[in-house]
Design a protein around this motif. Structure first.
Motif, PDB file in Angstrom:
ATOM      1  N   SER A 105      -7.553  -2.433   1.289  1.00 50.58           N
ATOM      2  CA  SER A 105      -6.719  -3.106   2.294  1.00 50.58           C
ATOM      3  C   SER A 105      -7.251  -4.493   2.595  1.00 50.58           C
ATOM      4  CB  SER A 105      -6.674  -2.270   3.576  1.00 50.58           C
ATOM      5  OG  SER A 105      -6.019  -1.042   3.351  1.00 50.58           O
TER       6      SER A 105
ATOM      7  N   ILE B 179       0.836  -1.204   0.000  1.00 51.87           N
ATOM      8  CA  ILE B 179       0.000   0.000   0.000  1.00 51.87           C
ATOM      9  C   ILE B 179       0.872   1.256   0.000  1.00 51.87           C
ATOM     10  CG2 ILE B 179      -1.624   1.350   1.386  1.00 51.87           C
ATOM     11  CD1 ILE B 179      -2.860  -1.338   2.270  1.00 51.87           C
TER      12      ILE B 179
ATOM     13  N   LYS C  31      -9.965   1.476   2.649  1.00 51.57           N
ATOM     14  CA  LYS C  31     -10.348   0.403   3.566  1.00 51.57           C
ATOM     15  C   LYS C  31     -10.677  -0.880   2.818  1.00 51.57           C
ATOM     16  CE  LYS C  31     -13.423  -0.653   7.445  1.00 51.57           C
ATOM     17  NZ  LYS C  31     -14.524  -0.149   8.311  1.00 51.57           N
TER      18      LYS C  31
ATOM     19  N   ARG D  64      -6.449  -6.747  -0.391  1.00 52.27           N
ATOM     20  CA  ARG D  64      -5.026  -7.076  -0.482  1.00 52.27           C
ATOM     21  C   ARG D  64      -4.646  -8.130   0.552  1.00 52.27           C
ATOM     22  NH1 ARG D  64      -3.793  -1.264  -2.021  1.00 52.27           N
ATOM     23  NH2 ARG D  64      -2.472  -1.356  -3.873  1.00 52.27           N
ATOM     24  N   ARG D  65      -5.250  -8.081   1.725  1.00 54.25           N
ATOM     25  CA  ARG D  65      -4.941  -9.091   2.741  1.00 54.25           C
ATOM     26  C   ARG D  65      -5.358 -10.477   2.253  1.00 54.25           C
ATOM     27  NH1 ARG D  65      -6.126  -4.600   5.823  1.00 54.25           N
ATOM     28  NH2 ARG D  65      -4.511  -4.077   7.350  1.00 54.25           N
TER      29      ARG D  65
END
Length: 234
Positions: free
Chosen positions: A176, A149, A173, A179-180
């Motif tokens: 994120s 990020i 948000k 991406r996790r």
């Protein structure tokens, strides 16, 4: 960020009811007095909250008939649309549409950044890429995501256009979270590291065309890995 006002909280609660289907598309809202009684707030507070939602085109007031819920396709608030997508869309639909938005913003940002980045920007990109490599070796997903990020954030800001990171911020948000999920797959991490190297090389060259191409290829890689390793296995 400042603390939310009572008006903001009432607007948020009404939006939640719309997104959850308690107030369906096309439905007429209860009166200001009734909403105030339900939420234990004044009629004036409700009026201001409804005004906020009308400004976002979530609601539409028709004189003599009442206030109605607009279709999501007519909403003009990105935050509200994202909340609706997250609540009602499939994981695949949300992930792919988010990536489409990423592509539109980040490919252009990389093109601008190629001719506007500073030596300090390049050093920060190398730093974040090194952290991605280290995190991958350590199997530290959270640190990998944070470095990923941060790498992209440098490019957005290096574009030299203040509107670019501001436009991107509401996506933060959800991106994120996505991406996790993808970065938990070691193969995806390896592919992402190589793509980030390619983007960095293109930015170092100062060629807008090369930077645009490298970031577009990164988006292709991200979409392909998302479909192969995540969506097809869901």
């Amino acid at each position: 960020m400042g603390r939310a006002t009572l008006v903001d909280m009432v607007a948020d609660e009404i939006l939640r009811r719309v997104i959850d289907g308690e107030l369906a598309e096309g439905a007429v809202l209860p009166s200001e007095a009734d909403i105030g009684a339900q939420l234990d707030v004044s009629r004036l507070t409700v009026r201001e909250a409804l005004k906020e939602l009308r400004a976002k085109n979530v609601l539409n007031a028709v004189r003599g008939r009442g206030t109605f819920v607009n279709p999501v396709s007519e909403w003009t608030s990105l935050e509200a649309v994202l909340r609706s997508m997250s609540a009602g869309g499939t994981a695949a639909q949300v992930s792919v549409q988010l990536l489409e938005v990423r592509r539109m913003i980040e490919v252009g940002a990389a093109e601008l950044a190629a001719s506007r980045r500073s030596d300090a920007d390049l050093e920060r990109l190398r730093h974040h890429l090194d952290h991605m490599v280290d995190a991958h070796a350590a199997e530290d997903v959270e640190r990998f995501v944070a470095a990923d990020i941060a790498f992209h954030d440098v490019i957005l800001r290096a574009s030299g256009n203040l509107m670019v990171p501001a436009l991107y911020e509401p996506l933060g948000k959800l991106l994120s979270q996505g991406r996790r999920e993808t970065s938990a797959v070691p193969d995806i991490q390896e592919h992402a590291i190589q793509m980030h190297r390619n983007v960095l090389t293109a930015l170092e060259s100062g060629s807008p065309e090369d930077a645009r191409r490298a970031m577009n290829e990164h988006m292709d890689q991200t979409l392909g890995d998302l479909q192969r390793f995540v969506l097809d296995r869901a």
